[in-house]
Write an enzyme that holds these catalytic residues in place. Structure first.
Site, PDB file in Angstrom:
ATOM      1  N   HIS A  81       0.822  -1.203   0.000  1.00 25.49           N
ATOM      2  CA  HIS A  81       0.000   0.000   0.000  1.00 25.49           C
ATOM      3  C   HIS A  81       0.862   1.261   0.000  1.00 25.49           C
ATOM      4  O   HIS A  81       0.554   2.235  -0.685  1.00 25.49           O
ATOM      5  CB  HIS A  81      -0.949   0.008   1.198  1.00 25.49           C
ATOM      6  CG  HIS A  81      -1.929  -1.125   1.189  1.00 25.49           C
ATOM      7  ND1 HIS A  81      -2.748  -1.413   2.254  1.00 25.49           N
ATOM      8  CD2 HIS A  81      -2.213  -2.058   0.240  1.00 25.49           C
ATOM      9  CE1 HIS A  81      -3.494  -2.466   1.970  1.00 25.49           C
ATOM     10  NE2 HIS A  81      -3.179  -2.874   0.749  1.00 25.49           N
ATOM     11  N   HIS A  98      -9.140  -2.560  -5.428  1.00 17.03           N
ATOM     12  CA  HIS A  98      -8.054  -2.824  -4.481  1.00 17.03           C
ATOM     13  C   HIS A  98      -7.026  -3.771  -5.088  1.00 17.03           C
ATOM     14  O   HIS A  98      -5.821  -3.624  -4.827  1.00 17.03           O
ATOM     15  CB  HIS A  98      -8.582  -3.408  -3.173  1.00 17.03           C
ATOM     16  CG  HIS A  98      -7.499  -3.541  -2.153  1.00 17.03           C
ATOM     17  ND1 HIS A  98      -7.042  -2.468  -1.416  1.00 17.03           N
ATOM     18  CD2 HIS A  98      -6.704  -4.598  -1.805  1.00 17.03           C
ATOM     19  CE1 HIS A  98      -6.045  -2.847  -0.644  1.00 17.03           C
ATOM     20  NE2 HIS A  98      -5.816  -4.147  -0.864  1.00 17.03           N
ATOM     21  N   ASP A 155      -3.077  -2.977  -5.241  1.00 18.63           N
ATOM     22  CA  ASP A 155      -2.005  -3.893  -4.860  1.00 18.63           C
ATOM     23  C   ASP A 155      -1.009  -4.090  -6.000  1.00 18.63           C
ATOM     24  O   ASP A 155       0.215  -4.137  -5.784  1.00 18.63           O
ATOM     25  CB  ASP A 155      -2.582  -5.253  -4.466  1.00 18.63           C
ATOM     26  CG  ASP A 155      -3.125  -5.281  -3.045  1.00 18.63           C
ATOM     27  OD1 ASP A 155      -2.854  -4.340  -2.274  1.00 18.63           O
ATOM     28  OD2 ASP A 155      -3.821  -6.258  -2.703  1.00 18.63           O
ATOM     29  N   HIS A 164      -0.246 -11.050  -5.092  1.00 23.83           N
ATOM     30  CA  HIS A 164       1.128 -10.640  -4.826  1.00 23.83           C
ATOM     31  C   HIS A 164       2.145 -11.626  -5.401  1.00 23.83           C
ATOM     32  O   HIS A 164       3.189 -11.220  -5.927  1.00 23.83           O
ATOM     33  CB  HIS A 164       1.345 -10.496  -3.323  1.00 23.83           C
ATOM     34  CG  HIS A 164       0.425  -9.519  -2.669  1.00 23.83           C
ATOM     35  ND1 HIS A 164       0.369  -8.192  -3.033  1.00 23.83           N
ATOM     36  CD2 HIS A 164      -0.492  -9.677  -1.676  1.00 23.83           C
ATOM     37  CE1 HIS A 164      -0.534  -7.575  -2.286  1.00 23.83           C
ATOM     38  NE2 HIS A 164      -1.065  -8.447  -1.465  1.00 23.83           N
TER      39      HIS A 164
END
Length: 370
Positions: A123, A308, A312, A335
């Site tokens: 973030h 979101h 990311d 991720h």
């Protein structure tokens, strides 16, 4: 879920209305001249930026549940983003090759000493990249950054309060030259040239017309980073969502920064038993139970989930060490895939090149002689 408190402490950093308007417009006054996002002179170089002053905050780590104090400091040109564990006196550069864990967060660690780690960096990295900050020293007194409200909105606020200043050094950009793709089942992530040719169209994303170049390039108009993300969840509250945008300070602020991290209610007990989500609450995450959103205030936007995921991705891709000139396309990426994608790209010397960024952009720019 447990309650959580955090505090933003921009002591002595009140923003004026003019400063807020300038930040939202993505422009900066330099040497008495404000350069707007469009209409820059043909011989304009985009320069590196850092924070004008230091600023701090206190919050809770999403997974550790620990109270943590974080300070964002200015840094010299070519410094990049570096995390400093003030409790250990050790530094960790924000680099893709130092990513040690990608389970529900991006964690950096020293390969020589795994105890030197900084978790949930995505973030902060997204906020810095989205606001156009190239160089910063981020000091933290624990192993994880504060989650704040689960989005990047408070981080953007801190950056605005600190201010952004231009530095007398050109910004370097990683230009993607050919498509690189990684996958895991039906999930995938890929980076393609920002100027795809007719022979190699970019699937699922907008195309950008532009010149092609052979041989070394010392300066090139920055096409920026175009992102397309789609997600698919069984939970009816999420379902299938997709979003595509070109990253800029304006688009990051307006389209991505307020989107919060999210979790499925059915997973929370398992995560906590595994030592994760210890600091999670309805104050810093959207929690979904089948067709219901459990947060009393509901969603901030109807497609907050895919927004979101894109936030990311911006943070994960910022670990490349320089802005990307590319088109990013992903389906159900997280991720782990994002980091694998950077490793695949930067591990192939024929897939990218470093160029000096010039041309029209919403970043800080100064005119240079022809």
């Amino acid at each position: 879920m447990d309650g959580m408190q955090h505090a933003l402490t921009p002591v002595g950093h009140a923003m004026t209305p003019a400063g807020q308007a300038m930040a939202l417009a993505g422009t900066i006054a330099l040497a008495g001249t404000t350069l707007a996002p469009a209409g820059l002179a043909p011989h304009t170089r985009i320069v590196q930026c850092t924070l004008k002053s230091s600023i701090d905050c206190v919050g809770i780590g999403l997974h550790s549940g620990r109270r943590v104090h974080m300070v964002l400091h200015p840094a010299a040109a070519h410094h990049g983003v570096v995390f400093r564990r003030s409790d250990l006196g050790r530094d960790l550069p924000a680099r893709f090759d130092l990513v040690a864990d990608t389970r529900l967060a991006t964690v950096l660690a020293d390969p020589r000493d795994a105890s030197v780690r900084v978790g949930t960096v995505e973030h902060v990295m997204a906020a810095l990249a989205g606001c156009g900050v190239d160089n910063a020293l981020i000091e933290v007194d624990g192993p994880e950054l504060p989650v704040l409200d689960g989005s990047a909105a408070h981080l953007v606020f801190l950056i605005d309060c600190a201010g952004i200043v231009a530095q007398d050094a050109p910004r370097q950009t990683i230009e993607v030259l050919r498509t690189v793709r990684v996958s895991n089942g039906d999930a995938f992530a890929e980076l393609s040239p920002a100027y795809p040719t007719a022979a190699s169209p970019l699937p699922g994303a907008s195309t950008h017309g532009g010149p092609t170049h052979a041989g070394p390039v010392h300066a090139r108009t920055h096409a920026g980073l175009h992102l397309t993300m789609s997600i698919a969840f069984d939970a009816p509250a999420i379902g299938q969502q997709a979003l595509s945008l070109r990253l800029s300070p304006n688009s990051f602020r307006q389209e991505l920064s307020r989107a919060r991290t999210f979790a499925l209610a059915e997973d929370i007990d398992r995560l906590r038993a595994a030592g994760m989500a210890q600091g999670g609450s309805l104050d810093n995450a959207v929690v979904v139970d089948e067709a219901r959103v459990l947060n009393p205030g509901g969603l901030r936007m109807h497609d907050e989930f895919v927004r979101h995921k894109l936030l990311d991705a911006v943070g994960d891709l910022a670990l490349a060490g320089a802005p990307l000139s590319a088109s990013f396309t992903a389906h159900r990426s997280g991720h782990g895939l994002n980091n694998r994608l950077l490793r695949a790209l930067l591990g192939d010397a024929a897939a990218w090149r470093m160029v000096t960024q010039v041309g029209t952009d919403t970043s800080i720019a100064v005119p240079v002689a022809a």
